[in-house]
Design a protein around this motif. Structure first.
Motif, PDB file in Angstrom:
ATOM      1  N   TYR A  54      13.958   3.934 -31.903  1.00  0.00           N
ATOM      2  CA  TYR A  54      13.311   3.457 -30.674  1.00  0.00           C
ATOM      3  C   TYR A  54      12.808   2.024 -30.816  1.00  0.00           C
ATOM      4  O   TYR A  54      11.809   1.650 -30.219  1.00  0.00           O
ATOM      5  CB  TYR A  54      12.156   4.377 -30.266  1.00  0.00           C
ATOM      6  CG  TYR A  54      12.569   5.800 -30.061  1.00  0.00           C
ATOM      7  CD1 TYR A  54      13.285   6.178 -28.938  1.00  0.00           C
ATOM      8  CD2 TYR A  54      12.255   6.783 -31.003  1.00  0.00           C
ATOM      9  CE1 TYR A  54      13.685   7.489 -28.744  1.00  0.00           C
ATOM     10  CE2 TYR A  54      12.645   8.093 -30.826  1.00  0.00           C
ATOM     11  CZ  TYR A  54      13.361   8.448 -29.695  1.00  0.00           C
ATOM     12  OH  TYR A  54      13.747   9.745 -29.498  1.00  0.00           O
ATOM     13  N   GLU A  55      13.495   1.226 -31.631  1.00  0.00           N
ATOM     14  CA  GLU A  55      13.124  -0.183 -31.802  1.00  0.00           C
ATOM     15  C   GLU A  55      14.380  -1.034 -31.632  1.00  0.00           C
ATOM     16  O   GLU A  55      15.456  -0.663 -32.103  1.00  0.00           O
ATOM     17  CB  GLU A  55      12.499  -0.413 -33.179  1.00  0.00           C
ATOM     18  CG  GLU A  55      11.867  -1.789 -33.332  1.00  0.00           C
ATOM     19  CD  GLU A  55      11.005  -1.890 -34.583  1.00  0.00           C
ATOM     20  OE1 GLU A  55      10.698  -3.024 -34.990  1.00  0.00           O
ATOM     21  OE2 GLU A  55      10.641  -0.837 -35.136  1.00  0.00           O
ATOM     22  N   THR A  74      15.492   0.732 -19.820  1.00  0.00           N
ATOM     23  CA  THR A  74      16.420   0.657 -20.948  1.00  0.00           C
ATOM     24  C   THR A  74      17.742   1.294 -20.518  1.00  0.00           C
ATOM     25  O   THR A  74      17.901   1.696 -19.366  1.00  0.00           O
ATOM     26  CB  THR A  74      15.852   1.384 -22.175  1.00  0.00           C
ATOM     27  OG1 THR A  74      15.729   2.783 -21.877  1.00  0.00           O
ATOM     28  CG2 THR A  74      14.484   0.840 -22.558  1.00  0.00           C
ATOM     29  N   GLU A 118      17.126   5.569 -28.269  1.00  0.00           N
ATOM     30  CA  GLU A 118      16.516   4.951 -27.102  1.00  0.00           C
ATOM     31  C   GLU A 118      16.032   6.020 -26.133  1.00  0.00           C
ATOM     32  O   GLU A 118      16.531   7.153 -26.125  1.00  0.00           O
ATOM     33  CB  GLU A 118      17.507   4.027 -26.385  1.00  0.00           C
ATOM     34  CG  GLU A 118      17.731   2.694 -27.063  1.00  0.00           C
ATOM     35  CD  GLU A 118      18.502   1.721 -26.195  1.00  0.00           C
ATOM     36  OE1 GLU A 118      17.937   0.695 -25.806  1.00  0.00           O
ATOM     37  OE2 GLU A 118      19.680   2.008 -25.906  1.00  0.00           O
ATOM     38  N   ALA A 119      15.046   5.642 -25.319  1.00  0.00           N
ATOM     39  CA  ALA A 119      14.533   6.486 -24.242  1.00  0.00           C
ATOM     40  C   ALA A 119      13.955   5.560 -23.184  1.00  0.00           C
ATOM     41  O   ALA A 119      13.870   4.342 -23.370  1.00  0.00           O
ATOM     42  CB  ALA A 119      13.477   7.466 -24.762  1.00  0.00           C
ATOM     43  N   ARG A 173      10.511   1.799 -26.422  1.00  0.00           N
ATOM     44  CA  ARG A 173      11.430   2.907 -26.654  1.00  0.00           C
ATOM     45  C   ARG A 173      12.882   2.455 -26.678  1.00  0.00           C
ATOM     46  O   ARG A 173      13.771   3.138 -26.199  1.00  0.00           O
ATOM     47  CB  ARG A 173      11.240   4.008 -25.614  1.00  0.00           C
ATOM     48  CG  ARG A 173       9.819   4.467 -25.436  1.00  0.00           C
ATOM     49  CD  ARG A 173       9.276   5.092 -26.680  1.00  0.00           C
ATOM     50  NE  ARG A 173       9.853   6.411 -26.914  1.00  0.00           N
ATOM     51  CZ  ARG A 173       9.685   7.114 -28.009  1.00  0.00           C
ATOM     52  NH1 ARG A 173       8.981   6.600 -29.010  1.00  0.00           N
ATOM     53  NH2 ARG A 173      10.223   8.304 -28.140  1.00  0.00           N
ATOM     54  N   GLY A 174      13.131   1.280 -27.192  1.00  0.00           N
ATOM     55  CA  GLY A 174      14.491   0.775 -27.288  1.00  0.00           C
ATOM     56  C   GLY A 174      14.582  -0.655 -26.806  1.00  0.00           C
ATOM     57  O   GLY A 174      13.597  -1.414 -26.830  1.00  0.00           O
TER      58      GLY A 174
END
Length: 814
Positions: A478-479, A586, A506-507, A539-540
């Motif tokens: 998530y980075e 995202t 990702e979220a 979150r991404g």
């Protein structure tokens, strides 16, 4: 002797107790299979009562470990005996009988244990340890088999052979049930014994069984006692170990391990020790490393001894080697560079480094010496120069690691086609792959960092020219990450190809951005400013921002901004109250909206100069269009004549003035009739004798437009002269008429006082004159606004104080 006496006393006491109990018991219990039975078997339990106890007989039973008794259904065997059939017993049980006796007697009971007979012992293994030069100990172990739930007894039998003499079998030791599957026994043998045979006998109340016999040649199972390490002394690459042993052995094995690797390695060179104390040298070690050592020994035949306890020591330092891994990046917006370095995985003495030395080769000067905990440093920018970094410890410096500044200058980058890079995230790993360029490279370098944190989290790896992909495994989920692939052709030719923003997981974002606004009401626009989301809430990789703008009545309007934007201007807003909020997105979706803000677009009270000019031009054009009409032109001349003194009618041309000039000194003035609302004390026409005096005016402005002048010289006769005297210039005012005065008349041009030109009751008579009369076309009196007029006097029997000209009446009629 004392032991024998105690035995006799105990037997006597037991016998007396048994007899006493037998005399006092109410019954006797016994089992057809005894008190030890095999699990799953069936049998009968009998209870015979004392003849004196005949009433209320019963039988009870409780299981092993249970305190609750269960009444059982029994059968009558005879008059004094009852019995119970027990089917397939599975555990230990206790049975008891109750009866009414007179006198009362104790109840009787019976404990029956259930189990299995012993199994045959198996897997017998023996080891012969030499304790001294004369004796040794034998340790034999075996598997007991299944649990019997009874008290088992194991006996180890040994038959030894020394030379040609064979001894008889003797029980070496007895072992009771220990509740474990593997049992063992230890016994001693002299070193003269060459062979032995062993077997194990297992027994319990349900049976007895023996294992098979195992024969041993002692030299095959002989084992020396465990050696001990006395001391360990180390240099940078070697360690010397001193070992102590109780007996002489022919083989000694040494194992060592780096404390960080946790894997033992055996020193390969075989070593024979012929004396109890021996020294061993271990070479090919790494400096600045902590090692642990252990040893074991073996005779020429037999088994290895057990490992000794481990002892640790650290090798000494050496100058750091190999060279550091160095990388250089420019600092955006500043005239500086930042050099990064890391210790190679093959480097030694990394823990002993005290500082790093940074040097710029262009001027051969040391830029800085930094501590061992520092891994990067900013240096002044220089072009076409080399930067070197060296590690320093107490033994010296590492080889210099150099890097040129060519790759930091875009102009000097190799003019080659960029790489075709692909990135793929899978199973918490990102794979960066590319096609090999046409020109053979020297090597590659892949760098990556968390988005926006290049200077703080830069990581890189160097790859050889044959590799075309690299798997990045240290990315946080998530980075969002960015990076680039550098192709090194030589020191002066480097190309760079960046790869996109990537994330392993990702979220949708957890929150919306914080928003600020700048309202420009005159321009009817608002400038929206927002900040980046915290890394933990992104979150991404953020792909876009959505701006929601809503007025008081309409639905929200959507505006979009790219992930790199932080400012958005929205124009064309109408005066209203607005609400504004934002969200981030995202590749997995849009996050929740952020904080909502409100602002106003107000009406602009001041017209712009362009708008005022347009209105003025429109008004002038409209007026010119209306001016073409006769009626409109007449209306304008009536309304605004008092503001245009040059077009005031001359009273000298009026009919009234001519009649006045015919009869000098007399004025025939007829007053109009009045309605009932007007009261006048006189109803007859008043004849007034008027003497007129005319005085020359100094320099009236009206002379430019009026041909009539007040002058005693005239070519038209007396009538014309009187007429000229009667009509002063256009600036002469006629004061109002007085009905009760026969004093002289004054015609004055004094403008210092405010006067009414014609009274309201005189105006009505003047309007009755014929409008078609050429000499009096319009009976309207207007004042002259000249400030240079001199007063003209007219002396007679009547002053015209009551005669006034009032322009307001004309505006009212108009």
């Amino acid at each position: 002797m004392m032991l024998f006496l105690w035995s006799v006393i105990v037997a006597a006491v037991a016998l007396l107790g048994a007899r006493r109990c037998a005399g006092e018991s109410s019954c006797v219990l016994w089992s057809s299979a005894g008190d030890m039975v095999q699990r799953g078997s069936s049998f009968e339990v009998y209870c015979t009562f004392n003849p004196t106890c005949q009433r209320s007989r019963s039988m009870q039973m409780c299981a092993d470990g249970s305190r609750e008794e269960e009444k059982l259904t029994y059968k009558q065997f005879n008059e004094t005996t009852i019995f119970l059939r027990v089917e397939k017993i599975t555990e230990k049980r206790t049975y008891s009988c109750l009866a009414d006796c007179n006198p009362p007697k104790d109840s009787c009971g019976l404990d029956i244990s259930a189990g299995y007979p012993p199994e045959r012992p198996k897997n017998i293994s023996c080891i012969y340890k030499i304790l001294t030069n004369d004796t040794g100990s034998v340790n034999c172990s075996w598997h007991r088999g299944r649990v019997t739930y009874l008290r088992d007894r194991f006996t180890l039998w040994v038959q030894a052979v020394s030379g040609n003499h064979s001894g008889g079998a003797v029980p070496a030791c007895n072992v009771s049930n220990k509740g474990t599957e593997l049992l063992s026994a230890i016994f001693t043998l002299p070193t003269s014994v060459q062979f032995m045979s062993v077997w194990v006998q297992a027994s319990n109340p349900l049976g007895s069984i023996e294992s098979s016999v195992v024969n041993y040649t002692l030299r095959d199972i002989v084992m020396p006692s465990t050696p001990a390490i006395d001391t360990v002394e180390c240099s940078s690459r070697n360690c010397t170990i001193k070992v102590e042993q109780a007996v002489r052995t022919q083989h000694l094995q040494v194992q060592y391990r780096d404390m960080e690797q946790q894997e033992w390695r055996t020193y390969a060179e075989p070593v024979g020790l012929m004396i109890p104390s021996k020294t061993k040298h271990i070479s090919s070690l790494e400096p600045c490393s902590l090692y642990s050592f252990r040893v074991r020994s073996r005779f020429s035949t037999g088994l290895w001894s057990q490992w000794s306890s481990s002892i640790s020591n650290q090798t000494e330092e050496e100058a750091p080697t190999p060279a550091l891994d160095v990388w250089l990046v420019p600092v955006p917006g500043l005239k500086s560079m930042r050099v990064y370095w890391k210790v190679s995985v093959m480097a030694v003495c990394s823990r002993s480094i005290t500082q790093y030395k940074i040097q710029v080769n262009s001027n051969d000067s040391v830029v800085a010496n930094v501590g061992a905990e520092v891994k990067n440093r900013s240096i002044p920018f220089c072009s076409n120069c080399e930067v070197s970094v060296q590690a320093v410890n107490s033994k010296g410096l590492s080889p210099p690691a150099t890097i040129t500044t060519h790759h930091t200058d875009d102009v000097l980058l190799a003019k080659t086609a960029p790489l075709e890079i692909e990135s793929k995230a899978e199973n918490h790993t990102v794979t960066i792959s590319w096609r090999k360029p046409q020109t053979a490279p020297a090597h590659y370098l892949v760098e990556w960092f968390s988005e926006g944190l290049m200077l703080n989290q830069l990581r890189w790896v160097r790859l050889n020219s044959t590799e075309t992909f690299f798997k990045i495994t240290d990315m946080n989920p998530y980075e969002c990450y960015e990076g680039a692939v550098y192709v090194f052709y030589n020191k002066s030719s480097v190309s760079k190809t960046s790869f996109g923003r990537i994330a392993t997981l990702e979220a949708a974002p957890e929150m919306g951005p914080s928003v600020g606004e700048k309202v420009e009401g005159k321009k009817r626009r608002v400038t929206v400013v927002w900040t980046e989301l915290p890394k933990a809430q992104r979150r991404g990789c953020i792909t876009s921002f959505t701006i929601y703008l809503q007025n008081r009545t309409g639905a929200p309007k959507l505006y979009y901004a790219q992930a790199s934007e932080r400012v958005k201007t929205i124009e064309g807003l109408h005066p209203d109250s607005y609400s504004l909020w934002m969200s981030a997105s995202t590749s997995k979706g849009e996050g929740p909206p952020g904080q909502k803000i409100k602002f106003f677009i107000e009406e602009d009270d001041h017209l712009s100069p362009l708008l005022m000019m347009c209105l003025l031009v429109t008004a002038v054009a409209f007026t010119l269009c209306l001016w073409k009409g006769t009626a409109v032109k007449h209306r304008f001349s009536v309304i605004f004549r008092c503001l245009m003194p040059d077009v005031v009618p001359d009273p000298a041309n009026s009919k009234w003035a001519r009649e006045c000039s015919k009869e000098k000194g007399m004025m025939n003035l007829k007053l109009p009739s009045h309605d009932s609302s007007f009261t006048d004390p006189e109803d007859e026409t008043i004849l007034v004798d008027v003497e007129e005096l005319c005085r020359q005016i100094g320099d009236p402005p009206a002379q430019r437009n009026n041909p009539l002048k007040c002058s005693p010289e005239s070519t038209t006769g007396q009538e014309t002269e009187l007429s000229a005297l009667m009509y002063p210039p256009l600036t002469t005012y006629i004061k109002s008429l007085s009905h009760d005065s026969d004093s002289s008349c004054q015609i004055s041009s004094d403008t210092s006082t405010i006067i009414d030109y014609i009274s309201s009751h005189g105006q009505e008579n003047l309007e009755n004159y014929d409008q078609d009369d050429e000499e009096f076309p319009e009976m309207q009196f207007f004042p002259s606004l000249s400030l240079l007029m001199e007063p003209v006097g007219c002396v007679g029997k009547l002053t015209l104080d009551a005669v006034k000209i009032d322009c307001s009446d004309f505006f009212q009629n108009a």
